[in-house]
Motif scaffolding. Structure first.
Motif, mmCIF file in Angstrom:
data_model
loop_
_atom_site.group_PDB
_atom_site.id
_atom_site.type_symbol
_atom_site.label_atom_id
_atom_site.label_comp_id
_atom_site.label_asym_id
_atom_site.label_seq_id
_atom_site.Cartn_x
_atom_site.Cartn_y
_atom_site.Cartn_z
ATOM 1 N N LYS A 1 0.833 -1.197 0.000
ATOM 2 C CA LYS A 1 0.000 0.000 0.000
ATOM 3 C C LYS A 1 0.869 1.250 0.000
ATOM 4 C CE LYS A 1 -4.097 0.201 1.693
ATOM 5 N NZ LYS A 1 -5.315 0.237 2.537
ATOM 6 N N TYR B 1 1.205 5.098 1.092
ATOM 7 C CA TYR B 1 0.650 6.017 2.080
ATOM 8 C C TYR B 1 1.079 7.452 1.787
ATOM 9 C CZ TYR B 1 -0.592 1.992 4.963
ATOM 10 O OH TYR B 1 -1.136 0.817 5.439
ATOM 11 N N ILE C 1 4.314 1.267 8.751
ATOM 12 C CA ILE C 1 3.650 2.228 7.861
ATOM 13 C C ILE C 1 4.561 3.433 7.639
ATOM 14 C CG2 ILE C 1 1.689 3.792 7.605
ATOM 15 C CD1 ILE C 1 0.049 1.811 9.287
ATOM 16 N N PRO D 1 5.614 6.696 4.605
ATOM 17 C CA PRO D 1 5.009 7.420 3.487
ATOM 18 C C PRO D 1 5.728 7.219 2.158
ATOM 19 C CG PRO D 1 6.380 8.908 4.760
ATOM 20 C CD PRO D 1 6.397 7.588 5.489
ATOM 21 N N SER E 1 -4.006 2.894 -2.192
ATOM 22 C CA SER E 1 -3.507 4.103 -1.547
ATOM 23 C C SER E 1 -4.275 4.425 -0.275
ATOM 24 C CB SER E 1 -3.608 5.294 -2.514
ATOM 25 O OG SER E 1 -2.892 5.059 -3.709
ATOM 26 N N ALA E 2 -3.623 5.159 0.617
ATOM 27 C CA ALA E 2 -4.265 5.645 1.829
ATOM 28 C C ALA E 2 -3.693 7.018 2.160
ATOM 29 C CB ALA E 2 -4.033 4.691 2.999
ATOM 30 N N LEU F 1 -3.230 9.691 5.245
ATOM 31 C CA LEU F 1 -3.245 9.788 6.700
ATOM 32 C C LEU F 1 -2.844 11.192 7.140
ATOM 33 C CD1 LEU F 1 -1.355 6.481 7.650
ATOM 34 C CD2 LEU F 1 -3.819 6.800 7.286
#
Length: 318
Positions: free
Chosen positions: A3, A5, A83, A85, A280-281, A283
């Motif tokens: 994923k 981020y 997690i 970026p 994608s996410a 945050l």
């Protein structure tokens, strides 16, 4: 495929007593960040973050380093969880944690830079207020008018400047105390839904901060800005940061130029589209949830929501 981020880092105004306390208590990496910042600055960061009054935290020399500490601690806790970026951008002050996330500034340098930036900006704001017989300069959020309407509205008002392009219906104006009084009256006459004076220490992102920009540029002279290792976006240009030299120049211009946030959001949305929305996410890393709300107001927010990450529970739920 792993994923992707995108990290959004909040700016001044997001501060609140107690921020990131539960994160530091539940994450060894986050606690180390707080301790390391204390060692670098000579400040008791735990006391500043968790025992300050709202009034003390509102000062630029306190809020900037405190918000940065909370954001960096949160990022460290996210890294513990695996997690990290692939894209980063920050609103105003938040651009500095983003510079660290992108590898442009080292940890020690971003702490020193933010600390000095806050001190310089607080001093200049106090000087402006003194010249105005204590009527402190600041910022007003105009809601319900387009960016173009607000720009037209402030143009004839001396010492008032459209400073933060938050959304299609929310623009923040910087100015002297008297100029903001005029802006607020003019905005209401023009049909604005609200015109709200913000709890910030000065007229940020406007020419009124030129003295601060001159002093900050001198401080940055010997600070190394590397080329970004991930996608990094600039408040000053509204687009991607090309290299470390551009990032360094923008860090100075940042003080006197508007925050082109809606342009940055569009640029990030383009990257997300290329990566695939399902992969994608977004945050919001740090105190508050303002940036998640602004993202939600865009056309992109319908396809992918932004998630505020400002508690230990929030991190554990990711």
């Amino acid at each position: 495929m792993s994923k992707k981020y995108a990290f959004l880092f909040p700016g001044q105004g997001a501060q609140a007593p107690g921020m990131a306390k539960d994160i530091a208590e539940s994450s060894a990496a986050a606690k180390k960040v707080i301790d390391d910042i204390s060692a670098i600055t000579g400040l008791d960061m735990a006391k500043l973050l968790w025992e300050s009054t709202p009034e003390d935290l509102a000062r630029s020399d306190n809020s900037q380093i405190a918000i940065t500490a909370a954001s960096l601690a949160t990022m460290a806790a996210l890294k513990e969880k695996g997690i990290e970026p692939s894209s980063a951008m920050g609103f105003s002050l938040g651009e500095f944690p983003a510079l660290y996330a992108a590898g442009v500034l080292s940890f020690e340098d971003v702490v020193k830079v933010v600390r000095q930036r806050g001190i310089i900006m607080q001093k200049v704001c106090e000087e402006i207020a003194a010249k105005s017989e204590g009527r402190a300069p600041g910022m007003t959020a105009v809601l319900g008018l387009s960016q173009e309407q607000v720009k037209a509205l402030v143009e004839p008002i001396e010492d008032a400047y459209a400073a933060n392009m938050n959304s299609d219906k929310q623009t923040v104006v910087s100015g002297t105390f008297d100029a903001l009084d005029k802006v607020e009256a003019a905005a209401k006459d023009a049909g604005a839904r609200r015109a709200v004076r913000l709890k910030v220490a000065g007229p940020f992102h406007s020419p009124l901060m030129q003295d601060a920009a001159v002093e900050f540029e001198k401080f940055l002279a010997d600070v190394k800005f590397n080329n970004p290792k991930i996608n990094l976006f600039s408040n000053v240009t509204g687009g991607k940061v090309i290299d470390g030299d551009q990032a360094k120049k923008a860090a100075v211009l940042h003080l006197t130029h508007p925050v082109l946030w809606t342009d940055e959001e569009a640029c990030l949305a383009g990257v997300i589209k290329e990566d695939g929305v399902e992969n994608s996410a977004v945050l919001e890393v740090g105190p508050g949830k303002v940036l998640s709300g602004l993202w939600g107001q865009t056309e992109f927010g319908a396809g992918i929501a932004a998630t505020p990450v400002n508690t230990a529970e929030g991190i554990s739920n990711l």
